[in-house]
Design a protein around this motif. Sequence first.
Motif, mmCIF file in Angstrom:
data_model
loop_
_atom_site.group_PDB
_atom_site.id
_atom_site.type_symbol
_atom_site.label_atom_id
_atom_site.label_comp_id
_atom_site.label_asym_id
_atom_site.label_seq_id
_atom_site.Cartn_x
_atom_site.Cartn_y
_atom_site.Cartn_z
ATOM 1 N N TYR A 367 -0.087 -37.654 1.162
ATOM 2 C CA TYR A 367 0.876 -38.619 1.610
ATOM 3 C C TYR A 367 0.967 -38.543 3.041
ATOM 4 O O TYR A 367 1.119 -37.555 3.723
ATOM 5 N N LYS A 368 0.946 -39.823 3.732
ATOM 6 C CA LYS A 368 0.558 -39.765 5.185
ATOM 7 C C LYS A 368 1.834 -40.493 6.055
ATOM 8 O O LYS A 368 1.950 -40.555 7.259
ATOM 9 N N HIS A 369 2.499 -41.309 5.292
ATOM 10 C CA HIS A 369 3.598 -42.011 6.082
ATOM 11 C C HIS A 369 4.750 -41.350 6.478
ATOM 12 O O HIS A 369 5.626 -40.745 5.727
ATOM 13 N N VAL A 370 5.094 -41.220 7.671
ATOM 14 C CA VAL A 370 5.780 -40.190 8.306
ATOM 15 C C VAL A 370 7.158 -40.593 7.690
ATOM 16 O O VAL A 370 7.812 -39.468 7.250
ATOM 17 N N PRO A 371 8.022 -41.538 7.691
ATOM 18 C CA PRO A 371 9.286 -41.515 7.395
ATOM 19 C C PRO A 371 9.403 -41.334 6.077
ATOM 20 O O PRO A 371 10.419 -40.783 5.417
ATOM 21 N N LEU A 372 8.463 -41.862 5.054
ATOM 22 C CA LEU A 372 8.668 -41.612 3.682
ATOM 23 C C LEU A 372 8.588 -40.175 3.299
ATOM 24 O O LEU A 372 9.316 -39.761 2.504
ATOM 25 N N VAL A 373 7.490 -39.313 4.064
ATOM 26 C CA VAL A 373 7.591 -37.954 3.802
ATOM 27 C C VAL A 373 8.668 -37.138 4.119
ATOM 28 O O VAL A 373 8.986 -36.151 3.861
ATOM 29 N N GLU A 374 9.272 -37.585 5.123
ATOM 30 C CA GLU A 374 10.371 -37.214 5.865
ATOM 31 C C GLU A 374 11.531 -37.152 5.036
ATOM 32 O O GLU A 374 12.328 -36.285 5.020
ATOM 33 N N SER A 375 11.678 -38.219 4.376
ATOM 34 C CA SER A 375 12.845 -38.317 3.346
ATOM 35 C C SER A 375 12.450 -37.934 1.968
ATOM 36 O O SER A 375 13.378 -37.786 1.137
ATOM 37 N N ASN A 376 11.118 -37.654 1.631
ATOM 38 C CA ASN A 376 10.687 -37.019 0.371
ATOM 39 C C ASN A 376 9.950 -35.793 0.528
ATOM 40 O O ASN A 376 8.688 -35.817 0.148
ATOM 41 N N GLU A 377 10.601 -34.865 1.384
ATOM 42 C CA GLU A 377 9.805 -33.834 2.028
ATOM 43 C C GLU A 377 9.137 -32.762 0.743
ATOM 44 O O GLU A 377 8.058 -32.235 0.591
ATOM 45 N N LEU A 378 9.946 -32.677 -0.529
ATOM 46 C CA LEU A 378 9.504 -31.879 -1.509
ATOM 47 C C LEU A 378 8.161 -32.535 -2.073
ATOM 48 O O LEU A 378 7.205 -31.501 -2.278
ATOM 49 N N GLU A 379 8.012 -33.660 -2.347
ATOM 50 C CA GLU A 379 6.883 -34.344 -3.019
ATOM 51 C C GLU A 379 5.721 -34.191 -1.777
ATOM 52 O O GLU A 379 4.555 -34.032 -2.284
ATOM 53 N N GLY A 380 6.056 -34.599 -0.612
ATOM 54 C CA GLY A 380 4.889 -34.637 0.430
ATOM 55 C C GLY A 380 4.253 -33.169 0.596
ATOM 56 O O GLY A 380 3.248 -32.997 0.648
ATOM 57 N N THR A 415 6.325 -32.665 14.829
ATOM 58 C CA THR A 415 7.935 -32.848 14.795
ATOM 59 C C THR A 415 8.445 -33.497 13.429
ATOM 60 O O THR A 415 9.335 -33.930 13.595
ATOM 61 N N ASN A 416 7.334 -33.484 12.464
ATOM 62 C CA ASN A 416 7.644 -34.232 11.263
ATOM 63 C C ASN A 416 7.108 -33.256 10.136
ATOM 64 O O ASN A 416 6.071 -32.582 10.329
ATOM 65 N N VAL A 417 7.501 -33.693 8.948
ATOM 66 C CA VAL A 417 7.235 -32.591 7.804
ATOM 67 C C VAL A 417 5.973 -33.243 7.354
ATOM 68 O O VAL A 417 5.010 -32.120 7.019
ATOM 69 N N MET A 418 5.440 -34.560 7.454
ATOM 70 C CA MET A 418 4.020 -34.683 7.351
ATOM 71 C C MET A 418 3.133 -34.135 8.072
ATOM 72 O O MET A 418 1.959 -33.493 7.491
ATOM 73 N N GLY A 419 3.320 -34.030 9.329
ATOM 74 C CA GLY A 419 2.141 -33.443 10.265
ATOM 75 C C GLY A 419 2.111 -31.939 10.320
ATOM 76 O O GLY A 419 1.248 -31.248 10.014
ATOM 77 N N ALA A 420 3.368 -31.322 9.667
ATOM 78 C CA ALA A 420 3.588 -29.883 9.376
ATOM 79 C C ALA A 420 2.751 -29.438 7.911
ATOM 80 O O ALA A 420 2.296 -28.481 8.079
ATOM 81 N N SER A 421 2.848 -30.535 7.211
ATOM 82 C CA SER A 421 2.304 -30.292 5.979
ATOM 83 C C SER A 421 0.743 -30.156 6.125
ATOM 84 O O SER A 421 0.085 -29.635 5.678
ATOM 85 N N LYS A 422 0.318 -30.943 7.082
ATOM 86 C CA LYS A 422 -1.201 -31.125 7.244
ATOM 87 C C LYS A 422 -1.631 -29.898 7.969
ATOM 88 O O LYS A 422 -2.685 -29.390 8.022
ATOM 89 N N GLN A 615 12.067 -28.732 14.220
ATOM 90 C CA GLN A 615 12.471 -29.502 13.253
ATOM 91 C C GLN A 615 13.337 -30.447 13.798
ATOM 92 O O GLN A 615 14.049 -30.357 14.666
ATOM 93 N N PRO A 616 13.323 -31.800 13.187
ATOM 94 C CA PRO A 616 14.262 -32.958 13.645
ATOM 95 C C PRO A 616 15.488 -32.665 13.565
ATOM 96 O O PRO A 616 16.174 -31.875 12.595
ATOM 97 N N GLN A 617 16.360 -33.044 14.501
ATOM 98 C CA GLN A 617 17.990 -32.832 14.649
ATOM 99 C C GLN A 617 18.474 -33.054 13.483
ATOM 100 O O GLN A 617 19.323 -32.449 12.782
ATOM 101 N N GLU A 618 18.152 -34.577 12.847
ATOM 102 C CA GLU A 618 18.753 -35.194 11.602
ATOM 103 C C GLU A 618 18.587 -33.935 10.457
ATOM 104 O O GLU A 618 19.445 -34.046 9.498
ATOM 105 N N ALA A 619 17.402 -33.443 10.369
ATOM 106 C CA ALA A 619 17.089 -32.680 9.043
ATOM 107 C C ALA A 619 17.808 -31.596 9.052
ATOM 108 O O ALA A 619 18.469 -30.953 8.355
ATOM 109 N N LYS A 620 17.894 -30.930 10.345
ATOM 110 C CA LYS A 620 18.817 -29.601 10.712
ATOM 111 C C LYS A 620 20.411 -29.881 10.325
ATOM 112 O O LYS A 620 21.035 -29.077 9.749
#
Length: 623
Positions: A367-380, A415-422, A615-620
């Motif tokens: 899963y590579k789309h940054v905004p989608l993975v950011e809001s669906n971090e568990l599946e990402g 700075t995002n879940v997608m990048g951190a997951s990779k 970690q993005p401020q919004e997520a915190k």
Amino acid sequence: MHNFIDTVPRSVKRLIYLSVDAVLLPVALFAAFALRYGEFTPWAQVSESWILFPTVLCFGMAANILLGFSRVKLSTFGVRDIGKAALIAIAMTVVSICTCYILDLATPRSVPLIFGILLFLGTMGSRLTGRALLQVLYDHGHERRPVAIYGAGSAGNQLASALGRSKIKPIVFVDDNPSLHGVIMGGLPVCDPEKLKSLIEKGKIESVILATPSATEEQKRRISLKLADLGAEVLSLPSYNEIIAGRGLVESLRQVSPDELLGRDKVDLNLPGVSDVYADKSVFVSGAGGSIGSELCRQVLKHNPRKIVLFEHSEFALYSIDQELRPLAEAAGVEIVATLGSVCDKRRVVRTMQIHQTDIVLHAAAYKHVPLVESNELEGLRNNVLGTRVLANAARELEIERFILISTDKAVRPTNVMGASKRLAELIVQDIDSRSPKTLFSMVRFGNVLGSSGSVIPLFREQIARGGPVTVTHAEVTRYFMTIPEAARLVLIAGTFARGGDVFVLDMGKAVAILDLAKRMIRLSGKTLKCPQNPDGDIEIVVTGLRPGEKLYEELLIGENILNTPHPKIMRAQEGCLSELEVQSAIRDLNQAIESGETARCRSILNHWIEDYHQPQEAKQSG
């Protein structure tokens, strides 16, 4: 009227052409007698040589049918067809002379010569008149877009002829060669490129077609940028190799692709010996229906593998790539296996690899789309991290020859879940490689891929087609770009360089400013930029602000420790890694957090184990 002509059967049109040619033969012969004797009605002279008329009629029609002259389409009437008309005229001249000699007719020797000339002129005149009439009827019934053709060479002339009955109307040739300026070619004038601006401003030209298939990428880029500034849409013919591949000139027209304007030439990724690694091997491609996965399959197919296993969780994506590759694979003697499954399903993965005796794994599923993975971090995280661990462990346990992970520049100081997951996936692969005596593990890290699903290029195209606005997240955001073939080729080459735990990156030149790219694409589409300096422009650019987890710029390396490889454009990064205990701890905690649905804990785990992860401020706040 034109639509009616188009519905007339081809056999009827051939009959009409034959009838016209049958009438022309005796008429041209009679006119030859009239010119020779200076009379409008030389009946006495004609009656003495009447046998000539049925003779030339019979032989003329036979020559016409033999040469296929009646099968020539008016819309494609060209030099070769003129040659056929001349050959028929010469043949009829010879037949007339021989008939006069054999039958001892009193016909003057000049009559057959005049007859041949008149027959040629009549044949040509009838064809050209018919073609002109059809063109007038077509122009009257259709709105045609006026264009200039840049390049007055053979490709340009063929294109102008092919566009005769299309929705595109060539108005003028443009060429850099001063010796051609002012010349008429194919009925069109050739002018200096400097005159294009006035033609566009006067509304006489709406688009410019680059008909320079032999030009280098740098030459095309220079011309395209120059034309884009004039405010006209720029189209391009493909290379000669693409034309030879079977597509017609008109069908080959395409918009100038943004990768031709990114400020660098495409990287030459050819290297001897690459085919030896993949030849006669069973290659397992995860995410085979995706942008990168599908191109990997296409390029692997060129290296004569024994088998390609298409592993994909999307039924439609798997169906599409299977339908595309299967006929090509059958022709090449390569077995294609289409397999539905998830990389997270260990049993499915292991069984598939065992059954098909996999030699090489190309892991492109993510899963590579940054905004989608950011809001669906568990599946990402489940797919990108745990799925990678399942595949890598299966490769180690089955002692598969090579395993290559497709990563991203977003894994560098993410700075995002997608990048951190990779990045975590890279660390897992490096750890498994350290405990794998048989399998060579490697990773390939590259930037944005032009034309891939979700990339900025297709988005800009869609927004421009809708009339705007074009959305840019930040005025200063930059990205590295590469083409899909470059990305896939890099992956294959990395497999040949692997020594174990390697991270390969491509020297991609300078990063591209997304705002500049948006402006270029607007100009290339024939539109003008709407801004305070030009309030009457067509397309506006709106800055929307960075999305959650998005960075102003991307990086390819963590640190400066890099090594060279046999390819000058490919580098091997030397980066830190986690120990086996650290990886095991991270995976255990992450797996528990995913299963219990604890998103805040997942982000905390990433923050603990991933170097420089912010970690993005919004997520915190939401956690």
